[in-house]
Design an enzyme around this catalytic site. Structure first.
Site, short mmCIF file in Angstrom:
data_model
loop_
_atom_site.label_atom_id
_atom_site.label_comp_id
_atom_site.label_asym_id
_atom_site.label_seq_id
_atom_site.Cartn_x
_atom_site.Cartn_y
_atom_site.Cartn_z
CG ASP A 258 -8.51 -4.39 -2.73
OD1 ASP A 258 -9.72 -4.21 -2.57
OD2 ASP A 258 -7.74 -3.50 -3.13
CG HIS B 178 -2.07 0.94 1.09
ND1 HIS B 178 -1.97 2.28 1.38
CD2 HIS B 178 -3.33 0.73 0.65
CE1 HIS B 178 -3.13 2.85 1.14
NE2 HIS B 178 -3.98 1.94 0.69
N1 CMC Z 1 4.22 -7.56 -4.75
C1 CMC Z 1 5.56 -7.51 -4.93
N2 CMC Z 1 6.30 -6.40 -4.80
C2 CMC Z 1 5.65 -5.26 -4.46
C3 CMC Z 1 4.26 -5.23 -4.26
C4 CMC Z 1 3.53 -6.44 -4.41
N3 CMC Z 1 2.20 -6.46 -4.24
N4 CMC Z 1 3.88 -3.97 -3.96
C5 CMC Z 1 4.99 -3.23 -3.97
N5 CMC Z 1 6.06 -4.01 -4.27
C6 CMC Z 1 7.46 -3.58 -4.31
C7 CMC Z 1 7.74 -2.78 -5.59
O1 CMC Z 1 8.20 -3.62 -6.61
C8 CMC Z 1 8.78 -1.80 -5.12
O2 CMC Z 1 10.03 -2.49 -5.08
P1 CMC Z 1 11.39 -1.66 -5.37
O3 CMC Z 1 11.48 -0.62 -4.29
O4 CMC Z 1 12.44 -2.70 -5.28
O5 CMC Z 1 11.23 -1.08 -6.74
C9 CMC Z 1 8.39 -1.52 -3.66
O6 CMC Z 1 7.65 -2.66 -3.23
C10 CMC Z 1 7.51 -0.29 -3.51
O7 CMC Z 1 6.42 -0.41 -4.39
P2 CMC Z 1 5.80 0.79 -5.24
O8 CMC Z 1 5.09 0.25 -6.41
O9 CMC Z 1 6.87 1.81 -5.47
O10 CMC Z 1 4.80 1.36 -4.16
P3 CMC Z 1 3.54 2.25 -4.45
O11 CMC Z 1 3.24 2.94 -3.20
O12 CMC Z 1 3.76 3.07 -5.66
O13 CMC Z 1 2.39 1.18 -4.82
C11 CMC Z 1 0.62 -0.36 -4.65
C12 CMC Z 1 1.43 0.73 -3.94
C13 CMC Z 1 -0.62 -0.67 -3.81
C14 CMC Z 1 0.17 0.12 -6.01
C15 CMC Z 1 1.52 -1.61 -4.77
O14 CMC Z 1 1.90 -2.09 -3.50
C16 CMC Z 1 0.82 -2.73 -5.56
O15 CMC Z 1 0.88 -2.73 -6.79
N6 CMC Z 1 0.15 -3.71 -4.86
C17 CMC Z 1 -0.60 -4.73 -5.54
C18 CMC Z 1 -1.94 -4.19 -5.97
C19 CMC Z 1 -2.89 -3.98 -4.81
O16 CMC Z 1 -3.06 -4.86 -3.97
N7 CMC Z 1 -3.57 -2.82 -4.80
C20 CMC Z 1 -4.58 -2.49 -3.80
C21 CMC Z 1 -4.15 -1.38 -2.90
S1 CMC Z 1 -5.21 -1.20 -1.46
C22 CMC Z 1 -6.76 -0.75 -2.05
C23 CMC Z 1 -6.82 0.45 -2.92
O17 CMC Z 1 -6.01 1.38 -2.82
O18 CMC Z 1 -7.71 0.53 -3.74
#
Ligand code: CMC
Length: 444
Positions: free
Chosen positions: A379, A321
């Site tokens: 989720d 998140h």
């Molecule tokens: N699985 C594997 N690696 C992950 C995941 C994951 N679910 N989420 C983040 N990472 C890693 C990502 O690769 C990055 O690694 P590095 O620093 O080495 O590049 C690090 O963690 C930080 O991730 P980010 O993408 O820069 O973080 P963000 O804040 O931009 O993204 C997120 C947050 C929710 C989009 C992301 O965690 C994600 O894609 N999760 C899976 C989708 C998901 O479950 N979304 C629902 C969110 S909660 C409900 C809502 O908001 O609607």
């Protein structure tokens, strides 16, 4: 120091000092006001930065930028805290129903008994949609994703209800809010009915909010349908858990669209659109697909390995998140609810729940997930509950949109009522071509 701004019903924003920024290349320094709200990180006020210095700030994804002042929802991501108008989500889920939470988000306070009864009556009497709106559904293919249908039909609402869309009129703003909260379940249930080729069911005013939605979704005209009260209660709780989440992608989209004073129903359609993506509300559908793809617990390590592989775009859906660097408090409640619902339905062995539990355990102990603070989010468990209730996966994000509509419209209302409100207009760090002359076609 004197408060910088005070919106009615908001704690004052105080300037507690300044922050000095130095441009090392020129030695120029700028003093920026340092602000403090009711709680949460101190905030550097850069509003006058460009005018006074000629510099922009750069923050793609808004990871460090507060885009507005808000008194609706507060999240402490490190501690796993979520408050609506100051009330912890756990308390709201335990002691209130969804319409009370709607009232709270919209009005700032929980209703008393009379206010609750009046609000319920108002919402109930707005649940029917205009007969003409029903025709929009038949324009879609039956296999259209229900979120595609919701984007279209919510947008179409802006072509109706011209009597309540003067955004400068507080009464209009409230009527619009009530209409949206009331009609979105009807529209969502119709999206489902259309996809399965069944007749639409009109809302029933003798039923509660979640109960009525379950009725409109699963009842048919040819036999009586009794909504299971435990499931209605569980759904009501799921709606509470999704009601608002401060300045997330869809809410910010609604605010940005609304900042141009666009029609509020159209603004909500833009929120539905932003929610659909799998990185946001679409994750609940993606989680279930992922659990089905994993198929059995012995394949979990393979998927965890893929999630950690930088060269593989696969992510563990339902994990991570932007704000929570701790267990999402909503996910904890959702997990308990999952057991309750499966128990009520007599589902003893749900292989997907088994995979989810094992996946969660493995991921929470894995160095990669621990180090990056990737915890299950709201989720992760919701899809298993919704599936058990009989919803197809394609409806999961529609349910999220239904629940979040109150958050969107409350945030829209707050923005419109903010005297500092301006059209949203981010800047950019330009990296394209510098001025050049067009070479006429014949010479190119
Ligand atoms: N699985 C594997 N690696 C992950 C995941 C994951 N679910 N989420 C983040 N990472 C890693 C990502 O690769 C990055 O690694 P590095 O620093 O080495 O590049 C690090 O963690 C930080 O991730 P980010 O993408 O820069 O973080 P963000 O804040 O931009 O993204 C997120 C947050 C929710 C989009 C992301 O965690 C994600 O894609 N999760 C899976 C989708 C998901 O479950 N979304 C629902 C969110 S909660 C409900 C809502 O908001 O609607």
């Amino acid at each position: 120091m004197e408060p910088k701004t005070t919106m009615p019903g908001h704690a004052p924003v105080r300037q507690v000092g300044t922050v000095t920024v130095t441009d090392d290349t020129t030695g120029r320094t700028f003093k920026l006001p340092l602000l403090e709200g009711a709680t949460g990180p101190r905030t550097i006020d850069i509003r006058k930065l460009y005018a006074e210095s000629g510099y922009f700030t750069f923050d793609p994804g808004f990871t460090s930028t507060a885009s507005c002042e808000s008194a609706i929802t507060y999240i402490d991501g490190d501690e796993g805290v979520l408050l609506h108008r100051g009330y912890p989500i756990q308390d709201l889920a335990e002691h209130c129903d969804y319409l009370e939470v709607c009232y709270l988000l919209l009005n700032g306070e929980l209703p008393d008994a009379q206010q609750k009864a009046d609000f319920e009556r108002t919402i109930t009497y707005h649940t029917m949609v205009h007969e003409q709106l029903i025709r929009f559904y038949s324009g879609f293919r039956r296999d259209a994703h229900p979120m595609a249908v919701m984007c279209g039909v919510a947008g179409a609402l802006s072509a109706f209800y011209h009597d309540s869309t003067d955004f400068t009129n507080p009464v209009h703003r409230m009527i619009t809010s009530h209409r949206l909260i009331a009609k979105i379940p009807t529209m969502a249930a119709m999206a489902y009915k259309y996809s399965v080729g069944q007749p639409f069911m009109y809302p029933r005013n003798d039923l509660g909010y979640a109960e009525n939605f379950l009725y409109m979704t699963f009842a048919t005209p040819f036999e009586p349908y009794k909504v299971n009260p435990t499931l209605a209660k569980a759904l009501d709780k799921i709606l509470i858990l999704h009601a608002d989440h401060e300045q997330n992608a869809s809410t910010s989209t609604v605010r940005l669209a609304g900042s141009s004073h666009a029609n509020p129903f159209a603004c909500i359609a833009s929120g539905i659109t932003a929610l659909w993506g799998p990185a946001h509300g679409g994750a609940n559908e993606a989680v279930l697909k992922m659990l089905e793809e994993i198929g059995s617990a012995d394949r979990i390590p393979e998927f965890v390995k893929r999630a950690k592989d930088k060269n593989d775009p696969f992510r563990l859906m339902g994990f991570g998140h932007r704000v929570y660097k701790n267990y999402d408090p909503r996910a904890k409640i959702m997990r308990e609810l999952c057991y309750e619902v499966l128990g009520e339905l007599g589902i003893k062995d749900e292989p997907l729940l088994d995979i989810a539990m094992k996946l969660e355990k493995i991921a929470l102990e894995d160095e990669y997930f621990v180090e990056k603070k990737l915890y299950p989010n709201v989720d992760f468990y919701s899809g298993i509950i919704l599936k058990a209730m009989g919803f197809p996966t394609s409806m999961f994000t529609v349910l999220f949109a239904l629940a979040r509509t109150v958050g969107w419209i409350s945030q829209w209302k707050e923005m419109i009522e903010d005297p500092q409100q301006k059209i949203g207009r981010p800047r950019q760090l330009y990296t394209g071509a510098t001025p050049r002359s067009v070479v006429p076609l014949a010479q190119r």
